[in-house]
Write a protein that holds these residues in place. Structure first.
Motif, mmCIF file in Angstrom:
data_model
loop_
_atom_site.group_PDB
_atom_site.id
_atom_site.type_symbol
_atom_site.label_atom_id
_atom_site.label_comp_id
_atom_site.label_asym_id
_atom_site.label_seq_id
_atom_site.Cartn_x
_atom_site.Cartn_y
_atom_site.Cartn_z
ATOM 1 N N ARG A 24 0.832 -1.190 0.000
ATOM 2 C CA ARG A 24 0.000 0.000 0.000
ATOM 3 C C ARG A 24 0.869 1.243 0.000
ATOM 4 N N LEU A 45 -2.896 4.934 2.183
ATOM 5 C CA LEU A 45 -3.865 5.290 1.153
ATOM 6 C C LEU A 45 -4.635 4.031 0.783
ATOM 7 N N HIS A 49 -9.998 5.763 7.431
ATOM 8 C CA HIS A 49 -9.458 6.262 8.699
ATOM 9 C C HIS A 49 -10.551 7.054 9.418
ATOM 10 N N THR A 75 -2.880 15.270 -0.354
ATOM 11 C CA THR A 75 -3.135 14.376 -1.478
ATOM 12 C C THR A 75 -3.228 15.198 -2.758
ATOM 13 N N ALA A 129 -9.040 12.677 -1.899
ATOM 14 C CA ALA A 129 -9.535 12.138 -0.634
ATOM 15 C C ALA A 129 -11.032 12.381 -0.562
ATOM 16 N N SER A 146 -14.160 0.572 3.564
ATOM 17 C CA SER A 146 -12.785 0.084 3.535
ATOM 18 C C SER A 146 -12.495 -0.660 2.234
ATOM 19 N N ALA A 149 -12.356 1.829 -0.669
ATOM 20 C CA ALA A 149 -11.093 2.570 -0.667
ATOM 21 C C ALA A 149 -9.955 1.703 -1.181
ATOM 22 N N SER A 154 -8.194 5.379 -3.086
ATOM 23 C CA SER A 154 -8.453 6.672 -2.449
ATOM 24 C C SER A 154 -8.379 6.549 -0.933
ATOM 25 N N ILE A 155 -8.104 7.656 -0.283
ATOM 26 C CA ILE A 155 -8.119 7.672 1.172
ATOM 27 C C ILE A 155 -9.486 8.182 1.628
ATOM 28 N N ILE A 157 -11.821 9.348 4.892
ATOM 29 C CA ILE A 157 -11.696 9.863 6.259
ATOM 30 C C ILE A 157 -13.085 10.115 6.824
ATOM 31 N N SER A 177 -11.878 0.402 10.175
ATOM 32 C CA SER A 177 -10.923 1.456 9.828
ATOM 33 C C SER A 177 -9.485 1.012 10.092
#
Length: 247
Positions: A24, A45, A49, A75, A129, A146, A149, A154-155, A157, A177
């Motif tokens: 990752r 990433l 999270h 990002t 993001a 999760s 992503a 992509s991240i 949040i 997460s």
């Protein structure tokens, strides 16, 4: 430097958790004290999270939002930010490096819609993001986010924000997460003259998949989105390390 035995142990934990072992990409904080505690040397990433405020900030969400904005600002590409309350202050986000021309806001009518937009944004794959303010995050929802992503890279949040202090207990419930953070405000950095110094945060890494929890006292983000160890904390850490070496 992470030892090979530790890496092997992390891989075993990931297998037990059902996490794919492909490499990752990570987003380093640029602060050795934090990056050294995160697997791979940064925030993963292609992962979900969680961030929440500590104390009264659990309701207003200001510190958590700024911390999330700091991550998103580093990002590349546009940022999708999903909300249900119209109190996100764009100039404050710009002060930590996330400028208004990069942000696409989604103003949803309820949390169910926020979660749907959150997931669709993460699946899109063309965004730097995706951030969403949510009070509740079930294991099922977090697992879907999760996986989305992970597939897109992509991240994601999730800024956990509640309307009543008692609801903050939900932050203790398990989710899928990769990391879980709590951000609390501290008295600002002291100045040699009258005035207000740089804001300080207590960052609590409550959960870290394949890693350990930790606490960090940090100077809050500057206009470039950079965190920093307070000078007095850094000096104290250096003195302690020197003392240990001398011993």
């Amino acid at each position: 430097m992470v030892q090979p035995a530790v890496l092997r142990l992390r891989e075993q934990i990931q297998r037990l958790e059902g996490v794919p072992l492909r490499a990752r990409t990570v987003l380093p904080f640029g602060v050795e004290a934090i990056d050294s505690r995160l697997p791979g040397g940064g925030l993963a990433l292609g992962a979900l999270h969680e961030v929440a405020g500590g104390g009264n900030a659990a309701i207003n969400g200001a510190a958590a939002a700024l911390f999330a904005a700091r991550i998103a600002a580093r990002t590349k590409g546009k940022i999708l930010w999903c909300i249900t309350r119209q109190d996100l202050f764009a100039p404050a986000l710009a002060q930590v490096g996330l400028h208004a021309d990069r942000v696409i806001y989604v103003d949803a009518c309820d949390e169910k819609t926020v979660l749907a937009c959150f997931e669709e944004g993460v699946r899109h794959g063309g965004l730097g993001a995706v951030v969403a303010e949510v009070a509740r995050l079930s294991m099922t929802s977090s697992r879907r986010l999760s996986l989305a992503a992970e597939a897109s890279g992509s991240i994601a949040i999730a800024v956990r924000r509640w309307r009543r202090q008692t609801e903050a207990a939900d932050f203790g419930q398990p989710t899928a997460s990769a990391t879980r953070w709590r951000v609390s405000t501290l008295p600002s950095s002291p100045l040699p003259v009258p005035g207000v110094g740089r804001a300080r945060w207590l960052l609590e890494l409550i959960r870290c998949r394949a890693g350990e929890s930790a606490d960090f006292v940090m100077d809050a983000c500057d206009v470039q989105g950079r965190l920093a160890l307070p000078a007095d904390v850094a000096d104290r850490s250096a003195t302690t390390q020197h003392g240990r070496r001398s011993a």
